[in-house]
Design a protein around this motif. Sequence first.
Motif, PDB file in Angstrom:
ATOM      1  N   ARG A 195       0.595  -1.824  -0.121  1.00  0.00           N
ATOM      2  CA  ARG A 195      -0.062   0.093   0.128  1.00  0.00           C
ATOM      3  C   ARG A 195       0.631   1.409   0.213  1.00  0.00           C
ATOM      4  O   ARG A 195       0.566   2.108  -0.642  1.00  0.00           O
ATOM      5  N   ARG A 196       1.873   1.194   0.809  1.00  0.00           N
ATOM      6  CA  ARG A 196       2.604   2.136   0.764  1.00  0.00           C
ATOM      7  C   ARG A 196       3.795   2.516  -0.323  1.00  0.00           C
ATOM      8  O   ARG A 196       3.662   3.941  -0.692  1.00  0.00           O
ATOM      9  N   PHE A 197       3.542   1.767  -0.942  1.00  0.00           N
ATOM     10  CA  PHE A 197       4.720   1.842  -2.629  1.00  0.00           C
ATOM     11  C   PHE A 197       4.218   1.322  -3.681  1.00  0.00           C
ATOM     12  O   PHE A 197       4.815   1.054  -4.162  1.00  0.00           O
ATOM     13  N   ALA A 198       2.896   1.018  -3.423  1.00  0.00           N
ATOM     14  CA  ALA A 198       2.053   0.713  -4.958  1.00  0.00           C
ATOM     15  C   ALA A 198       2.209   2.112  -5.888  1.00  0.00           C
ATOM     16  O   ALA A 198       2.424   1.478  -7.424  1.00  0.00           O
ATOM     17  N   GLU A 199       1.824   3.601  -5.858  1.00  0.00           N
ATOM     18  CA  GLU A 199       1.950   4.505  -6.309  1.00  0.00           C
ATOM     19  C   GLU A 199       2.859   5.126  -5.927  1.00  0.00           C
ATOM     20  O   GLU A 199       3.575   5.371  -5.647  1.00  0.00           O
ATOM     21  N   ALA A 200       3.893   5.316  -7.215  1.00  0.00           N
ATOM     22  CA  ALA A 200       4.431   6.724  -7.367  1.00  0.00           C
ATOM     23  C   ALA A 200       4.152   8.060  -6.994  1.00  0.00           C
ATOM     24  O   ALA A 200       3.005   8.342  -7.306  1.00  0.00           O
ATOM     25  N   ARG A 201       5.058   8.847  -6.332  1.00  0.00           N
ATOM     26  CA  ARG A 201       4.409  10.379  -5.552  1.00  0.00           C
ATOM     27  C   ARG A 201       5.364  10.559  -6.153  1.00  0.00           C
ATOM     28  O   ARG A 201       6.462  11.315  -5.927  1.00  0.00           O
ATOM     29  N   GLY A 202       5.496  12.912  -6.092  1.00  0.00           N
ATOM     30  CA  GLY A 202       5.883  13.207  -6.670  1.00  0.00           C
ATOM     31  C   GLY A 202       6.365  13.899  -5.566  1.00  0.00           C
ATOM     32  O   GLY A 202       5.984  14.113  -4.569  1.00  0.00           O
ATOM     33  N   ARG A 203       7.670  14.970  -6.398  1.00  0.00           N
ATOM     34  CA  ARG A 203       8.035  16.072  -4.918  1.00  0.00           C
ATOM     35  C   ARG A 203       6.817  17.186  -4.055  1.00  0.00           C
ATOM     36  O   ARG A 203       7.404  17.305  -2.931  1.00  0.00           O
ATOM     37  N   GLU A 204       5.756  17.019  -4.737  1.00  0.00           N
ATOM     38  CA  GLU A 204       4.980  17.851  -3.872  1.00  0.00           C
ATOM     39  C   GLU A 204       4.254  17.086  -2.740  1.00  0.00           C
ATOM     40  O   GLU A 204       3.411  18.028  -1.533  1.00  0.00           O
ATOM     41  N   SER A 205       4.314  16.249  -2.975  1.00  0.00           N
ATOM     42  CA  SER A 205       3.500  15.825  -1.687  1.00  0.00           C
ATOM     43  C   SER A 205       3.767  15.050  -0.484  1.00  0.00           C
ATOM     44  O   SER A 205       4.109  14.767   0.795  1.00  0.00           O
ATOM     45  N   PHE A 206       6.027  15.404  -0.849  1.00  0.00           N
ATOM     46  CA  PHE A 206       6.963  15.071   1.181  1.00  0.00           C
ATOM     47  C   PHE A 206       7.035  17.440   1.092  1.00  0.00           C
ATOM     48  O   PHE A 206       6.761  17.866   0.408  1.00  0.00           O
ATOM     49  N   GLU A 207       7.473  17.039   2.989  1.00  0.00           N
ATOM     50  CA  GLU A 207       7.544  18.238   2.862  1.00  0.00           C
ATOM     51  C   GLU A 207       8.690  18.671   2.982  1.00  0.00           C
ATOM     52  O   GLU A 207       9.242  19.547   2.606  1.00  0.00           O
ATOM     53  N   ASP A 208       9.883  17.363   2.437  1.00  0.00           N
ATOM     54  CA  ASP A 208      11.261  18.431   2.328  1.00  0.00           C
ATOM     55  C   ASP A 208      11.949  17.128   0.393  1.00  0.00           C
ATOM     56  O   ASP A 208      11.364  16.541   0.680  1.00  0.00           O
ATOM     57  N   ASP A 209      13.227  17.600   0.384  1.00  0.00           N
ATOM     58  CA  ASP A 209      13.828  17.262  -0.304  1.00  0.00           C
ATOM     59  C   ASP A 209      14.161  15.611   0.205  1.00  0.00           C
ATOM     60  O   ASP A 209      13.901  14.526  -0.529  1.00  0.00           O
ATOM     61  N   GLU A 210      14.204  15.638   1.714  1.00  0.00           N
ATOM     62  CA  GLU A 210      15.484  13.834   1.813  1.00  0.00           C
ATOM     63  C   GLU A 210      14.140  13.463   1.986  1.00  0.00           C
ATOM     64  O   GLU A 210      13.935  12.282   1.660  1.00  0.00           O
ATOM     65  N   ALA A 211      12.843  13.259   2.529  1.00  0.00           N
ATOM     66  CA  ALA A 211      11.586  12.657   2.262  1.00  0.00           C
ATOM     67  C   ALA A 211      11.318  12.034   0.813  1.00  0.00           C
ATOM     68  O   ALA A 211      11.225  11.580   0.745  1.00  0.00           O
ATOM     69  N   TRP A 212      11.608  13.040   0.163  1.00  0.00           N
ATOM     70  CA  TRP A 212      10.871  12.357  -1.858  1.00  0.00           C
ATOM     71  C   TRP A 212      11.806  11.725  -1.569  1.00  0.00           C
ATOM     72  O   TRP A 212      11.734  10.604  -2.301  1.00  0.00           O
ATOM     73  N   ILE A 213      13.374  12.027  -1.532  1.00  0.00           N
ATOM     74  CA  ILE A 213      14.182  11.360  -2.266  1.00  0.00           C
ATOM     75  C   ILE A 213      14.539   9.796  -1.145  1.00  0.00           C
ATOM     76  O   ILE A 213      14.750   8.596  -1.894  1.00  0.00           O
ATOM     77  N   ALA A 214      14.347   9.782  -0.168  1.00  0.00           N
ATOM     78  CA  ALA A 214      14.486   8.819   0.907  1.00  0.00           C
ATOM     79  C   ALA A 214      13.058   7.667   0.159  1.00  0.00           C
ATOM     80  O   ALA A 214      12.973   5.952   0.000  1.00  0.00           O
ATOM     81  N   PHE A 215      11.694   8.251  -0.402  1.00  0.00           N
ATOM     82  CA  PHE A 215      10.635   7.399  -0.348  1.00  0.00           C
ATOM     83  C   PHE A 215      11.160   7.297  -2.175  1.00  0.00           C
ATOM     84  O   PHE A 215      11.021   5.780  -1.965  1.00  0.00           O
ATOM     85  N   TYR A 216      11.958   7.942  -2.719  1.00  0.00           N
ATOM     86  CA  TYR A 216      11.905   7.287  -4.213  1.00  0.00           C
ATOM     87  C   TYR A 216      13.105   5.715  -4.106  1.00  0.00           C
ATOM     88  O   TYR A 216      12.523   5.295  -4.506  1.00  0.00           O
ATOM     89  N   LEU A 217      14.207   6.417  -3.596  1.00  0.00           N
ATOM     90  CA  LEU A 217      14.837   4.543  -2.895  1.00  0.00           C
ATOM     91  C   LEU A 217      14.343   3.781  -2.621  1.00  0.00           C
ATOM     92  O   LEU A 217      14.298   2.501  -2.859  1.00  0.00           O
ATOM     93  N   LYS A 218      13.078   3.909  -1.925  1.00  0.00           N
ATOM     94  CA  LYS A 218      12.909   2.661  -1.117  1.00  0.00           C
ATOM     95  C   LYS A 218      11.227   2.520  -2.015  1.00  0.00           C
ATOM     96  O   LYS A 218      12.076   0.487  -2.198  1.00  0.00           O
ATOM     97  N   ARG A 219      11.019   2.847  -2.330  1.00  0.00           N
ATOM     98  CA  ARG A 219      10.216   2.270  -3.831  1.00  0.00           C
ATOM     99  C   ARG A 219      11.244   1.557  -5.220  1.00  0.00           C
ATOM    100  O   ARG A 219      10.437   0.479  -4.484  1.00  0.00           O
ATOM    101  N   LEU A 220      12.117   2.467  -5.307  1.00  0.00           N
ATOM    102  CA  LEU A 220      12.750   1.257  -6.250  1.00  0.00           C
ATOM    103  C   LEU A 220      12.859   0.207  -5.205  1.00  0.00           C
ATOM    104  O   LEU A 220      13.227  -1.105  -6.108  1.00  0.00           O
ATOM    105  N   LEU A 221      13.986  -0.400  -4.590  1.00  0.00           N
ATOM    106  CA  LEU A 221      13.997  -2.120  -3.430  1.00  0.00           C
ATOM    107  C   LEU A 221      13.052  -1.988  -3.435  1.00  0.00           C
ATOM    108  O   LEU A 221      12.745  -3.280  -3.956  1.00  0.00           O
ATOM    109  N   TYR A 222      11.772  -1.646  -3.828  1.00  0.00           N
ATOM    110  CA  TYR A 222      10.321  -2.516  -3.134  1.00  0.00           C
ATOM    111  C   TYR A 222      10.156  -2.578  -4.145  1.00  0.00           C
ATOM    112  O   TYR A 222       9.459  -4.763  -4.761  1.00  0.00           O
ATOM    113  N   LEU A 223      10.300  -2.500  -5.721  1.00  0.00           N
ATOM    114  CA  LEU A 223       9.886  -2.861  -6.952  1.00  0.00           C
ATOM    115  C   LEU A 223      11.006  -4.265  -7.597  1.00  0.00           C
ATOM    116  O   LEU A 223      10.566  -5.198  -7.586  1.00  0.00           O
TER     117      LEU A 223
END
Length: 363
Positions: A195-223
């Motif tokens: 449920r957490r990594f089912a869909e990609a999320r853009g930068r506007e969904s996060f408060e800062d760049d750090e959270a956005w990059i962390a989500f992107y890397l974790k999602r790639l690992l999950y996929l």
Amino acid sequence: GHGGKRYLRKRERDALEQRRQQQQQQQKRKEEEEEEGKHEHVHKKQRRMESAKTQRQSINDDDNDSDNEMKKKKKEGKKKMMMVKSEERREDAEVSMAANEVKRLLRSMRQPITLFGETNQQRYKRLKLVQVTLHEQATSSAGSRNMMHDILQQQQGDHNGATDDGGDPGNNDSSGESPSNRERKRRRKEEKRRRRFAEARGRESFEDDEAWIAFYLKRLLYLWERRLDERATEVKRSKAGQFDSAQMEQTRQYVQPLLKQLKKNKVPTSIMENMVKIVRCMEQREYRQAHEHYLTMSIGNAAWPMGVTMVGIHERSGREKIFSQNVAHVLNDETQRKYIQGVKRLMTLAQSLYPTDPSKMMG
């Protein structure tokens, strides 16, 4: 008539007695107030004297403390100076005794035995630095090989356990928990991640760049993990399949320090700027541009990428090309080298998961 007269005289005596008692009480209160005033005056005077004495004492104590502090600092300075001098004498003695041995060791390490204007002590320190550098390089390369070897051994053990227990790897767990409970927990965890990594999320969904990059890397690992899980059992147990799984697990371990730094907002500024550009280009499927930013982050744009920033005493043209922001970060320490390598693997994975125009992809 006589009784009335006696009654009147008695009342007069009582009234006189009452007035006399009131006067005595007033006089007594007045004397007490005067006495209290005298005591209060004495107390105020004593308090003023004590306050002045305390202030004088504090001033004297401050003076004494400052004098003691200065004496203490002077004593510590003399002690440090003596220690430095003794250490220098010890090093000089050690170097003077081992000058020939230092040259022999440098020659065996294929290093110049003497640099221009180099003293024996400087040569000895250079030898120590070379020894530490070679040891770190050997340890890091051996650690990388050992990590991959351990992961492969663990996977081989899991496959053997699954074969012995009828195809259920969880039966080899010695925690005392029933297989059904373990399976339910595994499914709940997997469903939560899905449920957490089912869909990609853009930068506007996060408060800062750090959270956005962390989500992107974790999602790639999950996929990546999902892609490996969807393989056939025969492919998983093959040598190539085990190596692919080990490489995914090694990449996960490599990027863990970067994810921790992102969570704590402690990523170095120069690396963070390039990571933002890399992730933004990868989201736009501009993989060639992302690769250029990766090269800038890993090997830099420096004319001399080994960290040399002072090449003379005069400013020259092109000096800005060798400033520290242009120096390679992959050479700084082993942790940075590993997670930068992990980022490169995830970039290759993203290109295979989300292909685009061949002109925008890396070969």
